[in-house]
Design an enzyme around this catalytic site. Structure first.
Site, PDB file in Angstrom:
ATOM      1  N   LYS A  59       0.836  -1.213   0.000  1.00 41.46           N
ATOM      2  CA  LYS A  59       0.000   0.000   0.000  1.00 41.46           C
ATOM      3  C   LYS A  59       0.866   1.257   0.000  1.00 41.46           C
ATOM      4  O   LYS A  59       0.505   2.278  -0.589  1.00 41.46           O
ATOM      5  CB  LYS A  59      -0.958   0.007   1.191  1.00 41.46           C
ATOM      6  N   GLY A 190      -4.173 -12.047 -10.336  1.00 44.92           N
ATOM      7  CA  GLY A 190      -4.980 -12.034  -9.114  1.00 44.92           C
ATOM      8  C   GLY A 190      -4.685 -10.758  -8.345  1.00 44.92           C
ATOM      9  O   GLY A 190      -4.299  -9.739  -8.929  1.00 44.92           O
ATOM     10  N   ILE A 192      -2.329  -9.872  -6.015  1.00 46.37           N
ATOM     11  CA  ILE A 192      -0.951  -9.356  -5.991  1.00 46.37           C
ATOM     12  C   ILE A 192      -0.553  -8.877  -7.380  1.00 46.37           C
ATOM     13  O   ILE A 192       0.034  -7.803  -7.545  1.00 46.37           O
ATOM     14  CB  ILE A 192       0.039 -10.426  -5.480  1.00 46.37           C
ATOM     15  N   GLY A 278      -0.838 -17.276  -6.158  1.00 45.18           N
ATOM     16  CA  GLY A 278      -1.498 -17.727  -4.947  1.00 45.18           C
ATOM     17  C   GLY A 278      -0.507 -18.107  -3.862  1.00 45.18           C
ATOM     18  O   GLY A 278       0.708 -18.097  -4.083  1.00 45.18           O
ATOM     19  N   ASP A 319      -3.803 -17.368   7.759  1.00 45.32           N
ATOM     20  CA  ASP A 319      -3.494 -17.996   6.461  1.00 45.32           C
ATOM     21  C   ASP A 319      -3.189 -19.482   6.585  1.00 45.32           C
ATOM     22  O   ASP A 319      -3.189 -20.205   5.588  1.00 45.32           O
ATOM     23  CB  ASP A 319      -2.270 -17.321   5.822  1.00 45.32           C
ATOM     24  N   HIS A 451     -23.981  14.985   2.487  1.00 40.11           N
ATOM     25  CA  HIS A 451     -23.869  15.458   1.096  1.00 40.11           C
ATOM     26  C   HIS A 451     -22.843  16.581   1.037  1.00 40.11           C
ATOM     27  O   HIS A 451     -22.880  17.465   1.891  1.00 40.11           O
ATOM     28  CB  HIS A 451     -25.213  15.968   0.607  1.00 40.11           C
TER      29      HIS A 451
END
Ligand code: FAD
Ligand code: NAD
Length: 474
Positions: A59, A190, A192, A278, A319, A451
């Protein structure tokens, strides 16, 4: 003989493991946290893949490259003339490294403040929740009343493509190029591939993505993936669907890739090649044969919905286990497990985990897609609204994309949301909250939205579910 006993021993200090350790310590558990990652200067680098070579550094580079791109392509329409814009890649990489280092340091302070015993070494689970700990001082054994496995994931590799992290790289190498590669090949379109491909393309690389599947971004609905493909094409990302890479060889500072496309064998040369096909659970060398923990057929630690493994008192998260490979999913599992261990009601719902791809436009989604609802035979109504029809979107100059909401046809309960456009990463949160509270599209439609904001597109999409959007023909 074990040296010491802890209420909780955590193996792996990524967003799953460190969040679990901190929450357990907050709940007055004695905690040892073991993480093996070191920075380039040999210092402990807690934070896992996410902080060191994943979410955070990617990022940082996405932000830097976005500034560079905007200055060149978007400032003129605002009346801003800029001359002589140059990119200093080493400075950009240094800034990214600084962000990571600051967060590594912040975590070490948090461990201290929470009285967590942090070990910069490797952990291995033996029988009966004994953990073998190996660091620079040697090897010892500690006993956990509970053990949380949070070893994360590592990249998949493919045959005949050997990663050297110089010419042929994975995410680690792609985050640290010392100059902009003139031509960058990427295997895998994908998450990455798209994020890192965007970074280097914005800085001037010619980027080609080789994707094995015939369908682009099949995880979202086709209206969204088509809109994304159009935008990426405009930006110069050359996405080749249905291609099969046969191999890659480094020769004379170039990477030669051989692949098949439309049944034809072809070759292309690149300065760098990123492999992003992946990731797999990092379950190797984590468990002794008699640990009692079983793996599933994908090599992930087998857990139930509460993250319990088959060994008593051993838990696994992030993960390393089933479910999406996302930092926030890992953290929430870690927190839920720590709370359960401490006798609280740890809760975590896998069905409302938001996804974000931080490209430009950003792509975010949560819950079910139309494809899934159709396949499951669920009747639904949908409402969508383009950012181009919002005052804020036009005023910003970043008005492409739309919000799409899916609600149960009978109950109106919100079942899914997909957003492509500016700040989709932030806007999706409102949809997650609505879904978590079992809210309806009518609930969203009746909430006052400021708004002019981009969130009005979410509001209007909710109105559109009932055919009553104000700023578009229904
Ligand atoms: P990890 O973060 O992998 O941490 C596990 C840690 O345990 C590692 O430091 C590892 O070295 C250590 N370890 C492993 N085995 C042992 C052992 N035996 N002993 C001691 N230590 C051990 N997710 C998002 O949600 N948002 C994003 O924007 C995002 N961007 C990403 C970008 C990239 C390039 C990549 C690669 C991933 C990205 N992800 C993102 C995914 C995210 O990084 C992972 O989902 C997340 O890090 C998983 O957390 P974890 O705690 O399960 O494991
Ligand atoms: P991915 O699953 O997102 O994409 C891999 C792509 O490679 C897929 O499209 C797949 O079809 C393709 N592929 C697989 N084998 C191939 C082959 N031999 N040739 C060509 N294409 C092939 O995986 P990733 O991009 O490596 O990222 C790994 C994981 O990291 C993601 O799934 C996600 O969980 C996490 N991540 C998240 C973020 C985020 O949240 N913004 C960012 C980066 C990574």
């Amino acid at each position: 003989m074990t040296d010491q006993t802890y209420d909780v021993v955590v193996i792996g200090g990524g967003p799953g493991g460190y969040a679990a350790a901190i929450r357990a310590a907050q709940l007055k558990q004695s905690v040892m946290l073991i993480d093996d990652r070191k920075s380039a200067d040999g210092k402990p680098a807690p934070g896992g893949t996410c902080l060191n070579v994943g979410c955070v550094p990617s990022k940082a580079l996405l932000d830097s490259s976005k500034h560079f791109h905007h200055i060149q392509h978007d400032y003129a329409t605002h009346g801003i003339k800029v001359k002589g814009v140059e990119m200093n890649v080493p400075t950009m990489i240094e800034r990214k490294n600084g962000v990571v280092k600051q967060l590594n340091g912040g975590l070490l302070q948090l461990f201290k403040a929470n009285k967590i015993e942090f070990v910069n070494g490797r952990g291995r689970l033996l029988a009966n929740r004994v953990v073998e700990v190996t660091d620079d001082a040697g090897t010892r054994q500690v006993q956990g009343r509970h053990v949380i496995l949070a070893a994360g994931s590592v990249p998949f590799t493919i045959p005949n493509v050997d990663i050297d992290n110089e010419h042929i790289v994975d995410n680690v190498g792609a985050l640290s190029f010392d100059q902009v590669p003139k031509k960058l090949g990427v295997i895998g379109a994908g998450v990455i591939g798209l994020e890192m491909g965007s970074v280097w393309s914005r800085l001037g690389s010619e980027v080609v993505l080789f994707e094995a599947m015939d369908e682009f971004l099949s995880v979202v609905d086709t209206d969204l993936s088509r809109a994304a493909a159009r935008e990426f094409k405009k930006q110069g990302l050359d996405i080749r669907l249905g291609t099969k890479v046969l191999g890659a060889k480094v020769s004379r500072n170039k990477v030669k890739v051989s692949y098949t496309e439309g049944g034809e064998e072809k070759e292309a040369a690149f300065d760098k090649l990123l492999v992003a096909v992946g990731r797999r659970a990092a379950s190797e060398s984590l468990l002794s044969d008699d640990s009692g923990v079983a793996l599933n057929d994908r090599g992930q630690v087998d857990v139930n919905e509460r993250c319990q493994t088959q060994a008593d008192g051993v838990w696994a998260i992030g993960d390393l286990v089933r479910g999406p490979m996302l930092a926030h999913k890992a953290s929430e599992e870690g927190i839920a497990v720590a709370e359960t261990i401490a006798g609280h009601h740890g809760h975590f719902d896998l069905s409302n985990v938001p996804w974000v791809i931080y490209t430009d436009p950003e792509i975010a989604w949560v819950g079910k897609t139309e494809k899934e609802l159709k396949a499951e035979g669920i009747d639904y109504r949908s409402g969508s609204f383009p950012f181009a029809a919002t005052g804020r979107g036009l005023a910003m100059g970043g008005a492409s994309g739309h919000v799409k909401l899916l609600a149960d046809a009978e109950t109106d309960r919100l079942l899914g949301a997909q957003i492509i456009g500016p700040h989709a990463s932030e806007l999706i949160a409102e949809c997650v909250v609505t879904m978590e509270f079992a809210g309806s599209s009518e609930d969203l439609a009746r909430i006052v939205h400021a708004h002019p904001t981009l969130s009005e597109a979410v509001h209007e999409a909710a109105l559109a579910v009932d055919g009553r959007a104000i700023h578009k023909a229904n």
